[in-house]
Design a protein around this motif. Structure first.
Motif, PDB file in Angstrom:
ATOM      1  N   THR A 260       0.818  -1.209   0.000  1.00  0.00           N
ATOM      2  CA  THR A 260       0.000   0.000   0.000  1.00  0.00           C
ATOM      3  C   THR A 260       0.850   1.256   0.000  1.00  0.00           C
ATOM      4  OG1 THR A 260      -0.124  -0.069   2.416  1.00  0.00           O
ATOM      5  CG2 THR A 260      -1.897  -1.141   1.187  1.00  0.00           C
ATOM      6  N   SER A 261       2.119   1.131   0.422  1.00  0.00           N
ATOM      7  CA  SER A 261       3.036   2.267   0.430  1.00  0.00           C
ATOM      8  C   SER A 261       4.452   1.735   0.678  1.00  0.00           C
ATOM      9  CB  SER A 261       2.653   3.295   1.514  1.00  0.00           C
ATOM     10  OG  SER A 261       2.690   2.701   2.797  1.00  0.00           O
ATOM     11  N   GLY A 262       5.393   2.647   0.773  1.00  0.00           N
ATOM     12  CA  GLY A 262       6.767   2.238   1.047  1.00  0.00           C
ATOM     13  C   GLY A 262       7.527   1.842  -0.204  1.00  0.00           C
ATOM     14  N   GLY A 263       8.701   1.272   0.010  1.00  0.00           N
ATOM     15  CA  GLY A 263       9.562   0.858  -1.085  1.00  0.00           C
ATOM     16  C   GLY A 263       9.370  -0.596  -1.452  1.00  0.00           C
ATOM     17  N   LEU A 264      10.418  -1.197  -2.007  1.00  0.00           N
ATOM     18  CA  LEU A 264      10.335  -2.590  -2.454  1.00  0.00           C
ATOM     19  C   LEU A 264      10.999  -3.559  -1.475  1.00  0.00           C
ATOM     20  CD1 LEU A 264      11.053  -2.214  -6.287  1.00  0.00           C
ATOM     21  CD2 LEU A 264       8.975  -1.717  -4.966  1.00  0.00           C
ATOM     22  N   GLY A 265      11.788  -3.042  -0.547  1.00  0.00           N
ATOM     23  CA  GLY A 265      12.362  -3.901   0.481  1.00  0.00           C
ATOM     24  C   GLY A 265      13.498  -4.793   0.026  1.00  0.00           C
ATOM     25  N   CYS A 266      14.144  -4.473  -1.089  1.00  0.00           N
ATOM     26  CA  CYS A 266      15.244  -5.316  -1.599  1.00  0.00           C
ATOM     27  C   CYS A 266      16.369  -5.449  -0.575  1.00  0.00           C
ATOM     28  CB  CYS A 266      15.809  -4.741  -2.883  1.00  0.00           C
ATOM     29  SG  CYS A 266      14.596  -4.263  -4.123  1.00  0.00           S
ATOM     30  N   ALA A 267      16.606  -4.352   0.175  1.00  0.00           N
ATOM     31  CA  ALA A 267      17.706  -4.347   1.142  1.00  0.00           C
ATOM     32  C   ALA A 267      17.462  -5.283   2.316  1.00  0.00           C
ATOM     33  CB  ALA A 267      17.938  -2.930   1.651  1.00  0.00           C
ATOM     34  N   GLY A 268      16.226  -5.773   2.458  1.00  0.00           N
ATOM     35  CA  GLY A 268      15.962  -6.730   3.520  1.00  0.00           C
ATOM     36  C   GLY A 268      16.752  -8.011   3.358  1.00  0.00           C
ATOM     37  N   CYS A 269      17.068  -8.372   2.115  1.00  0.00           N
ATOM     38  CA  CYS A 269      17.900  -9.547   1.843  1.00  0.00           C
ATOM     39  C   CYS A 269      19.281  -9.158   1.311  1.00  0.00           C
ATOM     40  CB  CYS A 269      17.220 -10.456   0.828  1.00  0.00           C
ATOM     41  SG  CYS A 269      15.735 -11.280   1.432  1.00  0.00           S
ATOM     42  N   HIS A 270      19.394  -8.002   0.671  1.00  0.00           N
ATOM     43  CA  HIS A 270      20.643  -7.562   0.035  1.00  0.00           C
ATOM     44  C   HIS A 270      21.022  -6.201   0.575  1.00  0.00           C
ATOM     45  CE1 HIS A 270      20.318 -10.800  -2.962  1.00  0.00           C
ATOM     46  NE2 HIS A 270      19.041 -10.486  -3.059  1.00  0.00           N
ATOM     47  N   ALA A 271      21.496  -6.164   1.810  1.00  0.00           N
ATOM     48  CA  ALA A 271      21.747  -4.895   2.480  1.00  0.00           C
ATOM     49  C   ALA A 271      22.922  -4.147   1.863  1.00  0.00           C
ATOM     50  CB  ALA A 271      22.006  -5.128   3.962  1.00  0.00           C
ATOM     51  N   ALA A 272      22.746  -2.847   1.702  1.00  0.00           N
ATOM     52  CA  ALA A 272      23.852  -1.982   1.292  1.00  0.00           C
ATOM     53  C   ALA A 272      24.827  -1.838   2.469  1.00  0.00           C
ATOM     54  CB  ALA A 272      23.303  -0.612   0.894  1.00  0.00           C
ATOM     55  N   PRO A 273      26.116  -1.575   2.199  1.00  0.00           N
ATOM     56  CA  PRO A 273      26.725  -1.320   0.897  1.00  0.00           C
ATOM     57  C   PRO A 273      27.347  -2.550   0.235  1.00  0.00           C
ATOM     58  CG  PRO A 273      28.281  -0.741   2.605  1.00  0.00           C
ATOM     59  CD  PRO A 273      27.037  -1.221   3.301  1.00  0.00           C
ATOM     60  N   GLU A 274      27.266  -3.717   0.913  1.00  0.00           N
ATOM     61  CA  GLU A 274      27.861  -4.906   0.300  1.00  0.00           C
ATOM     62  C   GLU A 274      26.924  -5.557  -0.710  1.00  0.00           C
ATOM     63  OE1 GLU A 274      29.869  -4.077   4.114  1.00  0.00           O
ATOM     64  OE2 GLU A 274      27.760  -4.424   3.621  1.00  0.00           O
ATOM     65  N   PHE A 275      25.627  -5.475  -0.457  1.00  0.00           N
ATOM     66  CA  PHE A 275      24.608  -6.027  -1.345  1.00  0.00           C
ATOM     67  C   PHE A 275      24.696  -7.545  -1.483  1.00  0.00           C
ATOM     68  CE2 PHE A 275      25.277  -1.620  -2.645  1.00  0.00           C
ATOM     69  CZ  PHE A 275      23.986  -1.130  -2.580  1.00  0.00           C
ATOM     70  N   ASP A 276      25.243  -8.201  -0.473  1.00  0.00           N
ATOM     71  CA  ASP A 276      25.266  -9.659  -0.469  1.00  0.00           C
ATOM     72  C   ASP A 276      23.971 -10.164   0.154  1.00  0.00           C
ATOM     73  OD1 ASP A 276      27.710 -11.597  -1.171  1.00  0.00           O
ATOM     74  OD2 ASP A 276      26.494 -12.558   0.361  1.00  0.00           O
ATOM     75  N   ILE A 277      23.880 -11.477   0.343  1.00  0.00           N
ATOM     76  CA  ILE A 277      22.636 -12.070   0.830  1.00  0.00           C
ATOM     77  C   ILE A 277      22.643 -12.160   2.350  1.00  0.00           C
ATOM     78  CG2 ILE A 277      23.474 -14.447   0.680  1.00  0.00           C
ATOM     79  CD1 ILE A 277      19.941 -13.275  -0.275  1.00  0.00           C
ATOM     80  N   ASN A 278      21.507 -11.921   2.953  1.00  0.00           N
ATOM     81  CA  ASN A 278      21.350 -12.097   4.384  1.00  0.00           C
ATOM     82  C   ASN A 278      21.452 -13.589   4.713  1.00  0.00           C
ATOM     83  OD1 ASN A 278      20.087 -12.551   6.978  1.00  0.00           O
ATOM     84  ND2 ASN A 278      19.222 -10.504   6.836  1.00  0.00           N
ATOM     85  N   PRO A 279      22.272 -13.970   5.687  1.00  0.00           N
ATOM     86  CA  PRO A 279      22.435 -15.394   6.001  1.00  0.00           C
ATOM     87  C   PRO A 279      21.156 -16.093   6.420  1.00  0.00           C
ATOM     88  CG  PRO A 279      24.171 -14.104   7.025  1.00  0.00           C
ATOM     89  CD  PRO A 279      23.172 -13.126   6.494  1.00  0.00           C
ATOM     90  N   ASN A 280      20.182 -15.332   6.901  1.00  0.00           N
ATOM     91  CA  ASN A 280      18.932 -15.937   7.378  1.00  0.00           C
ATOM     92  C   ASN A 280      17.850 -15.977   6.309  1.00  0.00           C
ATOM     93  OD1 ASN A 280      19.948 -16.283  10.023  1.00  0.00           O
ATOM     94  ND2 ASN A 280      19.586 -14.110  10.450  1.00  0.00           N
ATOM     95  N   SER A 281      18.217 -15.744   5.068  1.00  0.00           N
ATOM     96  CA  SER A 281      17.222 -15.722   3.994  1.00  0.00           C
ATOM     97  C   SER A 281      16.705 -17.121   3.672  1.00  0.00           C
ATOM     98  CB  SER A 281      17.826 -15.106   2.731  1.00  0.00           C
ATOM     99  OG  SER A 281      18.240 -13.776   2.955  1.00  0.00           O
ATOM    100  N   GLY A 282      15.424 -17.184   3.304  1.00  0.00           N
ATOM    101  CA  GLY A 282      14.871 -18.404   2.730  1.00  0.00           C
ATOM    102  C   GLY A 282      15.007 -18.343   1.221  1.00  0.00           C
ATOM    103  N   ASN A 283      14.308 -19.210   0.505  1.00  0.00           N
ATOM    104  CA  ASN A 283      14.412 -19.148  -0.955  1.00  0.00           C
ATOM    105  C   ASN A 283      13.556 -18.013  -1.503  1.00  0.00           C
ATOM    106  OD1 ASN A 283      11.825 -20.052  -2.151  1.00  0.00           O
ATOM    107  ND2 ASN A 283      12.274 -22.014  -1.187  1.00  0.00           N
TER     108      ASN A 283
END
Length: 394
Positions: A260-283
């Motif tokens: 309904t609002s806000g962004g896309l939340g990409c950084a929840g799994c690919h945090a800046a500034p490294e943009f790698d994957i969060n170790p706790n991610s699912g598929n």
């Protein structure tokens, strides 16, 4: 007695026997085979800088652990990485599937091995050192990079020293490499002993792979000029800054998983500034398989989002473990509409708000803005720097 001692000293010092004329001095070259094989591409007396490369001060993650990068170790790792002798039929090297020209990935969906093709797409090897996630392979089956480096060598389909299906085992590779002159010299030079072991191979390969870094992107130029990622980057266009904001900001959902609002939340799994994957991610909702039938829900690892594409926008090969995504537009679009497939018991919780597959309801300007931002994460040096190039003559 004194004469015998003098003769022995002459031999040790490298003089011609039977002469005390210093003009007969013959210097001993401990790198004869290295020089003959690689020429100036590998010079033990003039090494590339692997250990002390410039790292931006906003990059804080480092998973080197007990295997810090050294110039010597990474040099040996470079030779091993490009050497086809590491495969059972001398046709495949690590670089066959991880090509410098493509951000150390492959443009093919499945890479060719000695006995078939890989079961998943070859992951890009960019900034592997700078991540919270220390496990490797798409399904994280390797506990660390050191362990990962020799697993493809011991795979029947990939490099063929599996000890199964008629393959020789890994000890046969050690015997093979021990008979090669430049490895005798390289291992003596790096480790103080000609003895070749799997552990030594793993340490050197991991140092080389961790040395592959990319911090010369438009993003890095902008990030160096601000205090944090939330601030507008002065070198970005309005569209790129909009895309950055959408990437960083979490979405707000209603009870049915609609944004309904806000962004896309990409950084929840690919945090800046490294943009790698969060170790706790699912598929991420892509659960197909390359070979055979069924589903594959165990893939939770991903490479850094850096250098998804080259500076001109050309992709560095297909994306995801199945290679099913071939453009940035398709990658963003995939996350716009997540359908929870039957049997997918491992979908990341962030992609199923309130139990529903997320529906971001992306607009065309939002998609274009995020794509513009993702393109700012690509550098140039990683594709051409000779320290990461093939040292073997063509």
């Amino acid at each position: 007695m004194m004469k015998r001692i003098w003769v022995a000293m002459i031999v040790v010092l490298g003089y011609s026997c039977g002469s005390d004329d210093s003009s007969d001095y013959v210097p001993v070259n401990p790198y004869t085979n290295i020089s003959a094989t690689f020429g100036s591409a590998v010079n033990p007396d003039n090494l590339y800088n692997y250990a002390n490369q410039t790292i931006p001060n906003y990059i804080t993650k480092d998973n080197s652990g007990g295997n810090p990068i050294t110039d010597k170790g990474a040099t040996l790792g470079r030779v091993l990485f490009y050497d086809k002798d590491l495969s059972s039929n001398n046709t495949i090297s690590c670089s066959s599937c991880h090509q410098q020209a493509n951000a150390f990935s492959d443009t093919q969906v499945a890479s060719t091995g000695v006995n078939g093709t890989t079961g998943r797409h070859s992951m890009r090897l960019i900034n592997t050192r700078f991540a919270n996630e220390t496990r490797f392979f798409w399904n994280e089956r390797a506990v660390n990079l050191e362990t990962q480096t020799t697993m493809p060598i011991k795979d029947h389909g990939e490099m063929g020293f599996s000890g199964t299906n008629g393959d020789a085992d890994f000890s046969a590779l050690l015997t093979k490499l021990s008979a090669i002159g430049y490895y005798k010299e390289l291992f003596q030079w790096v480790y103080g002993s000609e003895e070749i072991t799997e552990a030594k191979i793993q340490l050197a390969l991991a140092q080389f792979v961790r040395s592959i870094q990319s911090f010369d992107s438009k993003y890095d130029i902008g990030r160096a000029q601000v205090a944090n990622d939330a601030q507008p980057f002065p070198n970005f266009t309005n569209q790129e800054n909009q895309g950055k904001n959408l990437f960083l900001a979490p979405p707000v959902f209603d009870g049915n998983g609609n944004r309904t609002s806000g962004g896309l939340g990409c950084a929840g799994c690919h945090a800046a500034p490294e943009f790698d994957i969060n170790p706790n991610s699912g598929n991420n909702g892509i659960i197909g398989v390359l070979n055979g039938t069924g589903i594959d829900v165990g893939n939770t690892r991903a490479p850094s989002l850096r250098d998804l594409v080259k500076l001109d926008g050309t992709t560095n090969g297909p994306m995801m473990h199945t290679g099913v995504i071939t453009t940035l537009q398709a990658a963003v679009g995939h996350y716009g509409t997540i359908n929870i497939a039957p049997g997918n018991t491992n979908l990341d919780a962030k992609l199923r708000p309130n139990g529903f597959g997320q529906q971001l309801h992306l607009t065309a300007p939002e998609v274009n803005a995020v794509i513009a931002f993702l393109r700012t994460l690509s550098g140039t040096n990683v594709y051409t720097d000779p320290k990461w190039s093939n040292p073997f003559p063509n």
